[in-house]
Motif scaffolding. Sequence first.
Motif, PDB file in Angstrom:
ATOM      1  N   SER B   1       0.839  -1.194   0.000  1.00  0.00           N
ATOM      2  CA  SER B   1       0.000   0.000   0.000  1.00  0.00           C
ATOM      3  C   SER B   1       0.876   1.247   0.000  1.00  0.00           C
ATOM      4  N   ALA B   2       0.272   2.382  -0.282  1.00  0.00           N
ATOM      5  CA  ALA B   2       0.973   3.654  -0.320  1.00  0.00           C
ATOM      6  C   ALA B   2       0.401   4.568   0.752  1.00  0.00           C
ATOM      7  N   VAL B   3       1.291   5.349   1.360  1.00  0.00           N
ATOM      8  CA  VAL B   3       0.860   6.330   2.357  1.00  0.00           C
ATOM      9  C   VAL B   3       0.885   7.695   1.694  1.00  0.00           C
ATOM     10  N   ILE B   4      -0.229   8.390   1.747  1.00  0.00           N
ATOM     11  CA  ILE B   4      -0.386   9.654   1.054  1.00  0.00           C
ATOM     12  C   ILE B   4      -0.709  10.749   2.057  1.00  0.00           C
ATOM     13  N   SER B   5      -0.022  11.858   1.912  1.00  0.00           N
ATOM     14  CA  SER B   5      -0.319  13.012   2.753  1.00  0.00           C
ATOM     15  C   SER B   5      -0.710  14.188   1.865  1.00  0.00           C
ATOM     16  N   GLN B   6      -1.545  15.054   2.386  1.00  0.00           N
ATOM     17  CA  GLN B   6      -1.990  16.234   1.663  1.00  0.00           C
ATOM     18  C   GLN B   6      -1.825  17.470   2.542  1.00  0.00           C
ATOM     19  N   LYS B   7      -1.469  18.563   1.884  1.00  0.00           N
ATOM     20  CA  LYS B   7      -1.385  19.840   2.569  1.00  0.00           C
ATOM     21  C   LYS B   7      -2.056  20.910   1.733  1.00  0.00           C
ATOM     22  N   PRO B   8      -2.800  21.826   2.303  1.00  0.00           N
ATOM     23  CA  PRO B   8      -3.207  21.827   3.710  1.00  0.00           C
ATOM     24  C   PRO B   8      -4.333  20.825   3.954  1.00  0.00           C
ATOM     25  N   SER B   9      -4.618  20.560   5.189  1.00  0.00           N
ATOM     26  CA  SER B   9      -5.734  19.662   5.493  1.00  0.00           C
ATOM     27  C   SER B   9      -7.069  20.392   5.330  1.00  0.00           C
ATOM     28  N   ARG B  10      -7.042  21.686   5.566  1.00  0.00           N
ATOM     29  CA  ARG B  10      -8.231  22.502   5.368  1.00  0.00           C
ATOM     30  C   ARG B  10      -7.824  23.958   5.205  1.00  0.00           C
ATOM     31  N   ASP B  11      -8.698  24.728   4.579  1.00  0.00           N
ATOM     32  CA  ASP B  11      -8.417  26.146   4.404  1.00  0.00           C
ATOM     33  C   ASP B  11      -9.712  26.900   4.135  1.00  0.00           C
ATOM     34  N   ILE B  12      -9.703  28.146   4.517  1.00  0.00           N
ATOM     35  CA  ILE B  12     -10.807  29.051   4.218  1.00  0.00           C
ATOM     36  C   ILE B  12     -10.228  30.156   3.350  1.00  0.00           C
ATOM     37  N   CYS B  13     -10.808  30.364   2.188  1.00  0.00           N
ATOM     38  CA  CYS B  13     -10.253  31.301   1.214  1.00  0.00           C
ATOM     39  C   CYS B  13     -11.302  32.296   0.760  1.00  0.00           C
ATOM     40  N   GLN B  14     -10.820  33.415   0.273  1.00  0.00           N
ATOM     41  CA  GLN B  14     -11.699  34.441  -0.269  1.00  0.00           C
ATOM     42  C   GLN B  14     -11.906  34.178  -1.757  1.00  0.00           C
ATOM     43  N   ARG B  15     -13.072  34.524  -2.230  1.00  0.00           N
ATOM     44  CA  ARG B  15     -13.349  34.353  -3.652  1.00  0.00           C
ATOM     45  C   ARG B  15     -12.365  35.171  -4.479  1.00  0.00           C
ATOM     46  N   GLY B  16     -12.016  34.623  -5.636  1.00  0.00           N
ATOM     47  CA  GLY B  16     -11.088  35.290  -6.538  1.00  0.00           C
ATOM     48  C   GLY B  16      -9.638  34.919  -6.307  1.00  0.00           C
ATOM     49  N   THR B  17      -9.348  34.265  -5.190  1.00  0.00           N
ATOM     50  CA  THR B  17      -7.974  33.860  -4.906  1.00  0.00           C
ATOM     51  C   THR B  17      -7.739  32.437  -5.401  1.00  0.00           C
ATOM     52  N   SER B  18      -6.516  31.969  -5.272  1.00  0.00           N
ATOM     53  CA  SER B  18      -6.153  30.609  -5.696  1.00  0.00           C
ATOM     54  C   SER B  18      -5.520  29.866  -4.532  1.00  0.00           C
ATOM     55  N   LEU B  19      -5.679  28.570  -4.546  1.00  0.00           N
ATOM     56  CA  LEU B  19      -5.094  27.717  -3.512  1.00  0.00           C
ATOM     57  C   LEU B  19      -4.407  26.535  -4.184  1.00  0.00           C
ATOM     58  N   THR B  20      -3.202  26.249  -3.742  1.00  0.00           N
ATOM     59  CA  THR B  20      -2.483  25.080  -4.253  1.00  0.00           C
ATOM     60  C   THR B  20      -2.455  23.999  -3.191  1.00  0.00           C
ATOM     61  N   ILE B  21      -2.891  22.819  -3.571  1.00  0.00           N
ATOM     62  CA  ILE B  21      -2.942  21.662  -2.680  1.00  0.00           C
ATOM     63  C   ILE B  21      -1.803  20.717  -3.062  1.00  0.00           C
ATOM     64  N   GLN B  22      -1.086  20.269  -2.065  1.00  0.00           N
ATOM     65  CA  GLN B  22       0.041  19.382  -2.304  1.00  0.00           C
ATOM     66  C   GLN B  22      -0.308  17.944  -1.933  1.00  0.00           C
ATOM     67  N   CYS B  23       0.215  17.019  -2.697  1.00  0.00           N
ATOM     68  CA  CYS B  23       0.015  15.596  -2.441  1.00  0.00           C
ATOM     69  C   CYS B  23       1.370  14.901  -2.490  1.00  0.00           C
ATOM     70  N   GLN B  24       1.729  14.248  -1.395  1.00  0.00           N
ATOM     71  CA  GLN B  24       3.016  13.565  -1.275  1.00  0.00           C
ATOM     72  C   GLN B  24       2.777  12.083  -1.014  1.00  0.00           C
ATOM     73  N   VAL B  25       3.495  11.240  -1.759  1.00  0.00           N
ATOM     74  CA  VAL B  25       3.362   9.785  -1.616  1.00  0.00           C
ATOM     75  C   VAL B  25       4.687   9.225  -1.120  1.00  0.00           C
ATOM     76  N   ASP B  26       4.594   8.169  -0.318  1.00  0.00           N
ATOM     77  CA  ASP B  26       5.818   7.624   0.283  1.00  0.00           C
ATOM     78  C   ASP B  26       6.541   6.636  -0.625  1.00  0.00           C
ATOM     79  N   SER B  27       6.049   6.453  -1.841  1.00  0.00           N
ATOM     80  CA  SER B  27       6.703   5.572  -2.794  1.00  0.00           C
ATOM     81  C   SER B  27       6.480   6.116  -4.198  1.00  0.00           C
TER      82      SER B  27
END
Lengths: 110, 114
Positions: B1-27
């Motif tokens: 199996s693979a262990v996956i982490s994501q950042k951020p776990s949660r966020d509150i954003c204003q309309r019109g802005t952008s958010l980048t979500i990261q995904c890291q895998v252990d293999s």
Amino acid sequence: AQRVTQPEKLLSVFKGAPVELKCNYSYSGSPELFWYVQYSRQRLQLLLRHISRESIKGFTADLNKGETSFHLKKPFAQEEDSAMYYCALRGTGGYSTLTFGKGTMLLVSP
Amino acid sequence: SAVISQKPSRDICQRGTSLTIQCQVDSQVTMMFWYRQQPGQSLTLIATANQGSEATYESGFVIDKFPISRPNLTFSTLTVSNMSPEDSSIYLCSVAGQGVGTQYFGPGTRLLVL
């Protein structure tokens, strides 16, 4: 286009009662069906695959091509079975892409 | 199996802005997937990201709105651009596992757009 339908949003049973979570699909080819489960505060994970013909945690699911169904069954529900269950169908093409149903919340009461 | 982490776990954003979500895998994995799960809805595949090639987007999703990077075999990012309240959702990263149709999922990123 493929589609997966889970008609029940919520299924509530008592401990020891039989459970059947319904899943129907629409697909033109030979389907591959799966059940995924998400326990409280845990991530989504694979429960079982129809091609494996396996029983996991007492759950089984039989693919019925005539009725285009893949219902998940367990003869005696346990409290720890309470979770969100998603039926999924593998899409066409070369990827392992999945089409998910909307999910059924199973609540098992003592 | 693979262990996956994501950042951020949660966020509150204003309309019109952008958010980048990261995904890291252990293999190292070839195929990574990005899903969206809107409130009360099922998981919907946004795109499939293979290392070294452009992401393949599903119907209804476009690169300008959801640009994806896949710089190596263990990492990917999804950006939600020019956000609106309709983008409020849980975003999930997953990777293909052994066995057809098997996927391992990250914990998800819960996004609220005001």
